[in-house]
Design an enzyme around this catalytic site. Structure first.
Site, PDB file in Angstrom:
ATOM      1  N   ASP A 125       0.846  -1.181   0.000  1.00 55.86           N
ATOM      2  CA  ASP A 125       0.000   0.000   0.000  1.00 55.86           C
ATOM      3  C   ASP A 125       0.890   1.243   0.000  1.00 55.86           C
ATOM      4  O   ASP A 125       1.789   1.365   0.830  1.00 55.86           O
ATOM      5  CB  ASP A 125      -0.884  -0.016   1.253  1.00 55.86           C
ATOM      6  N   TYR A 141       1.129   5.711  -0.517  1.00 57.04           N
ATOM      7  CA  TYR A 141       0.682   6.873   0.272  1.00 57.04           C
ATOM      8  C   TYR A 141       0.949   8.079  -0.614  1.00 57.04           C
ATOM      9  O   TYR A 141       1.760   8.922  -0.296  1.00 57.04           O
ATOM     10  CB  TYR A 141       1.553   6.885   1.542  1.00 57.04           C
ATOM     11  N   HIS A 192      -3.944  14.013   0.804  1.00 56.11           N
ATOM     12  CA  HIS A 192      -4.223  13.070   1.895  1.00 56.11           C
ATOM     13  C   HIS A 192      -3.123  13.128   2.950  1.00 56.11           C
ATOM     14  O   HIS A 192      -3.402  13.130   4.156  1.00 56.11           O
ATOM     15  CB  HIS A 192      -4.360  11.648   1.354  1.00 56.11           C
ATOM     16  N   GLU A 242     -10.694   3.614   3.258  1.00 57.02           N
ATOM     17  CA  GLU A 242      -9.789   4.418   2.431  1.00 57.02           C
ATOM     18  C   GLU A 242     -10.047   4.044   0.984  1.00 57.02           C
ATOM     19  O   GLU A 242      -9.905   2.870   0.606  1.00 57.02           O
ATOM     20  CB  GLU A 242      -8.318   4.168   2.798  1.00 57.02           C
ATOM     21  N   GLU A 283      -9.054   3.709  -2.655  1.00 61.48           N
ATOM     22  CA  GLU A 283      -7.772   3.619  -3.337  1.00 61.48           C
ATOM     23  C   GLU A 283      -7.936   2.963  -4.712  1.00 61.48           C
ATOM     24  O   GLU A 283      -8.936   2.315  -4.993  1.00 61.48           O
ATOM     25  CB  GLU A 283      -6.780   2.799  -2.498  1.00 61.48           C
ATOM     26  N   ASP A 312      -9.098   0.098   1.612  1.00 68.50           N
ATOM     27  CA  ASP A 312      -8.115  -0.272   2.629  1.00 68.50           C
ATOM     28  C   ASP A 312      -8.687   0.093   4.001  1.00 68.50           C
ATOM     29  O   ASP A 312      -8.307   1.085   4.613  1.00 68.50           O
ATOM     30  CB  ASP A 312      -6.815   0.485   2.340  1.00 68.50           C
ATOM     31  N   ARG A 355      -8.590   3.288  13.068  1.00 70.40           N
ATOM     32  CA  ARG A 355      -7.669   4.393  13.392  1.00 70.40           C
ATOM     33  C   ARG A 355      -7.153   4.316  14.826  1.00 70.40           C
ATOM     34  O   ARG A 355      -6.038   4.780  15.107  1.00 70.40           O
ATOM     35  CB  ARG A 355      -8.355   5.735  13.167  1.00 70.40           C
ATOM     36  N   GLN A 368      -4.517   1.551  14.866  1.00 72.09           N
ATOM     37  CA  GLN A 368      -3.382   2.040  14.079  1.00 72.09           C
ATOM     38  C   GLN A 368      -2.568   3.088  14.845  1.00 72.09           C
ATOM     39  O   GLN A 368      -1.334   3.046  14.863  1.00 72.09           O
ATOM     40  CB  GLN A 368      -3.925   2.623  12.771  1.00 72.09           C
ATOM     41  N   LYS A 387      -4.859  -2.366   9.984  1.00 70.62           N
ATOM     42  CA  LYS A 387      -5.161  -2.517   8.565  1.00 70.62           C
ATOM     43  C   LYS A 387      -5.415  -3.976   8.171  1.00 70.62           C
ATOM     44  O   LYS A 387      -6.121  -4.240   7.195  1.00 70.62           O
ATOM     45  CB  LYS A 387      -3.955  -2.040   7.727  1.00 70.62           C
ATOM     46  N   THR A 436      -8.961  -6.016   3.564  1.00 71.66           N
ATOM     47  CA  THR A 436      -8.733  -5.070   2.475  1.00 71.66           C
ATOM     48  C   THR A 436      -9.584  -5.566   1.315  1.00 71.66           C
ATOM     49  O   THR A 436      -9.403  -6.694   0.863  1.00 71.66           O
ATOM     50  CB  THR A 436      -7.247  -5.055   2.060  1.00 71.66           C
ATOM     51  N   THR A 442      -4.744   6.337  -0.117  1.00 67.59           N
ATOM     52  CA  THR A 442      -6.012   7.053  -0.149  1.00 67.59           C
ATOM     53  C   THR A 442      -6.001   8.153  -1.197  1.00 67.59           C
ATOM     54  O   THR A 442      -5.067   8.963  -1.234  1.00 67.59           O
ATOM     55  CB  THR A 442      -6.279   7.670   1.236  1.00 67.59           C
ATOM     56  N   GLU A 457     -10.581  12.115   7.125  1.00 65.41           N
ATOM     57  CA  GLU A 457     -10.506  13.453   6.536  1.00 65.41           C
ATOM     58  C   GLU A 457     -11.884  14.098   6.418  1.00 65.41           C
ATOM     59  O   GLU A 457     -12.047  15.282   6.691  1.00 65.41           O
ATOM     60  CB  GLU A 457      -9.860  13.362   5.150  1.00 65.41           C
TER      61      GLU A 457
END
Lengths: 401, 401
Positions: A114, A116, A121, A187, A189, A221, A225, A228, A241, A245, A332, A346
């Site tokens: 994954d 970023y 983001h 997320e 993606e 994904d 939170r 994480q 995570k 997925t 994301t 977000e």
């Protein structure tokens, strides 16, 4: 031109023809091609063709491993079957209504990485967590940051996503506690699936991207939170995570995305040579995210800072090999506008500004049990047509702990 | 008792009997059992047995998936064949000198996870990087920190390890540069291989550890410290690790390690309930690390803070499923003494105190091209015997960039 009765505004015309794996009635897992509202049973239709032997595995891996010449050959034959009336009688019995099939994971996933790669983001994540900081990490514009995820928990679209339990420590708590995640997020993606592998010790040059990557899909994904946040220092995301997925069922071949290619946004500083390609692989995909049917965001993919070709070159620059079935995701996808954000983190600004679900009167800080998240996307095709990616769908199931 | 002519001090007696995959002359990849200085061709010897069908895949995955009852059955039968003289004539033709075989990866690795479970290593890493800080991260004693690595670049012992290239930014540099890693390191670790998978959404209770994990091996988690240092914030190690991870050829079954089980060191704070097992799975393995034949370190495994059973319970507590062939490693094994450190980063204290290679007059801050690293281990068996793990070996090959 086709003998098929395609809906005028279909996202699955003859310029798309994405591949998947489906079952239908007595037919167990087989390769299929989505066209209009139907699916062509490719495993059956290809009997007698040289590539027929690649289609009996219940996953697309053998077809993907066969390489770009075979991919082009299969695509040309399928277009021919669906275009020329002389094939209609033979092909028609192999068409199944798409709303009757069950979709499966299109590939056996080898490694899952994954990235970023959306600057907006990364900025938002930094602002939400640190509250005001306006910087991406110092390495962020030098390399596409990525990490390995859990390949074994990549699941087919539609698989229920069970709310995970684990350790978390809210900021104001002095000690961690154990329990159900209360900050469950999605997320949105874009995923890239490797067809042709590579040798250990041999970096894949950036311009070889289309010789290795077969196609594109959508990825959710899912992220807890709270788990994480507590676990990820110093070695990165793990249990926050790895519980699930989700991957969309249709792999849109790169060949279907020629009209979606757009110039890459400027990069400053100029990246190292291994990250500079002769051609741009920025793709003008328009994503949409719906929670319980309410459109909550429309992230644009074209403005991602790092492209999938750059990600592939980076992933292998240390000599790491690729395998057929490797899946890597963009990270994301978030645009500059508020309604272009690719995660609830977000959209609700860390829960501080709960998101309205349309006119329903309901709001969401994070996902609740029973919530259904659907991510869709489309891209420009020839002559004003659109290329559809279908959807990746998942519903939150209650925790079992 | 055995009809075999076993060396008196063998580490591969009848109480060990580890499994691997080998080829020899015309014999392509087949399952084997190491005994004395020989290997029993298990695929051939088991013809006609009910478990024979599990041994023809060229990897051990089908045997591992069959579960503990079958594991016990196979182990009992192999011991019987090698003990009772009536089997000698039939079995003898299936024995091959171990120095004539070629070893392969024993399993097809599904997901690879690397933990970080030696307190002394975590302290050393913290001290080397921050220079003086005496703390492990705040979450470290609450959960076994781990991250996913690249399964596709787990390689068999003996595979050359090509020095990777990539981006790095030395502390004093203002900008990153691209080039060959100059801080190439090893990490001596113990690996655990999952036999029986689990369902998504169903955490594996800690006491179920021996029903899921088949056996134990050695792992060298090669690390490019310069690449790792620049890339790993915020999402963890990636290219600094993914170029190669070496795995020893022999899987020592848990059944061979009953005499190696020792009480777990005290844990403070007391871990959450899901990390508390009825029995200790601390294992008294004695590791040895040699560089170019010089013994440089002897890390003890018994004092690791987190056990493999705790790691498995943590890995799945969020509902993540296991698959046959999942490999997870302990993290660098480091004891309190200077000559018990499991990486060059620690042995040379970040390069500031180069390590002497025996009496050779040579020193190493980090690995040089041509250096050979060999990690071995043994554990207590019954009646004062030792159980050997064999070795994981790798030689540094020059960068290709």
């Amino acid at each position: 031109m086709t003998w098929l009765d395609l809906p005028a505004d279909t996202l699955f015309g003859l310029d798309n023809l994405p591949y998947g794996v489906f079952s239908h009635g007595e037919r167990t897992r087989r390769a299929g091609v989505a066209v209009g509202d139907q699916v062509l049973d490719l495993s059956a239709a290809a009997e007698g063709e040289s590539f027929g032997r690649l289609l009996g595995a219940g996953v697309l891996n053998p077809l993907l491993a066969a390489g770009p010449d075979v991919w082009a050959d299969v695509r040309a034959r399928v277009r021919e079957w669906l275009s020329e009336p002389r094939h209609a009688d033979r092909i028609r019995p192999h068409l199944v209504p798409r709303n009757e099939i069950r979709s499966h994971l299109p590939v056996e996933v080898a490694d899952y990485v994954d990235f970023y790669s959306s600057e907006q983001h990364a900025l938002n994540a930094s602002r939400v967590f640190s509250g005001g900081d306006d910087l991406v990490p110092p390495n962020w514009k030098h390399l596409p940051i990525g990490y390995h995820g859990r390949a074994g928990t990549v699941v087919a679209s539609g698989t229920p996503v069970i709310r995970p339990a684990g350790q978390r420590k809210p900021r104001k708590a002095t000690e961690p506690s154990f329990g159900r995640s209360s900050l469950l997020d999605f997320e949105a993606e874009v995923g890239f699936v490797v067809g042709v592998g590579s040798e250990l010790g041999a970096p894949v040059p950036i311009d070889e991207f289309p010789r290795h990557v077969f196609g594109v899909c959508l990825v959710n994904d899912w992220s807890a939170r709270d788990l994480q946040g507590w676990e990820m220092q110093p070695l990165g995301p793990f249990l926050g995570k790895s519980f699930a997925t989700s991957m969309s069922p249709w792999l849109v071949p790169l060949a279907a995305l020629e009209h979606a290619r757009v110039p890459q946004p400027a990069q400053d500083p100029e990246p190292f040579e291994y990250l500079r390609g002769a051609e741009s692989w920025s793709l003008d995909l328009a994503l949409e995210i719906r929670i319980n049917g309410h459109l909550v965001s429309s992230p644009p993919f074209a403005t991602q800072y790092w492209t999938a070709a750059q990600q592939l070159a980076h992933l292998t620059v240390n000599g790491a090999s690729l395998r057929t079935g490797d899946l890597y995701a963009s990270g994301t996808v978030t645009g500059p506008a508020k309604d272009q954000r690719g995660s609830l983190l977000e959209l609700s600004w860390g829960g501080r500004e709960p998101l309205a679900l349309g006119d329903s009167g309901e709001t969401r800080a994070f996902l609740e049990d029973g919530d259904e998240v659907v991510i869709t996307a489309s891209a420009p095709g020839p002559d004003g047509a659109r290329i559809g990616f279908g959807e990746v769908r998942g519903t939150v199931a209650p925790a079992v702990v």
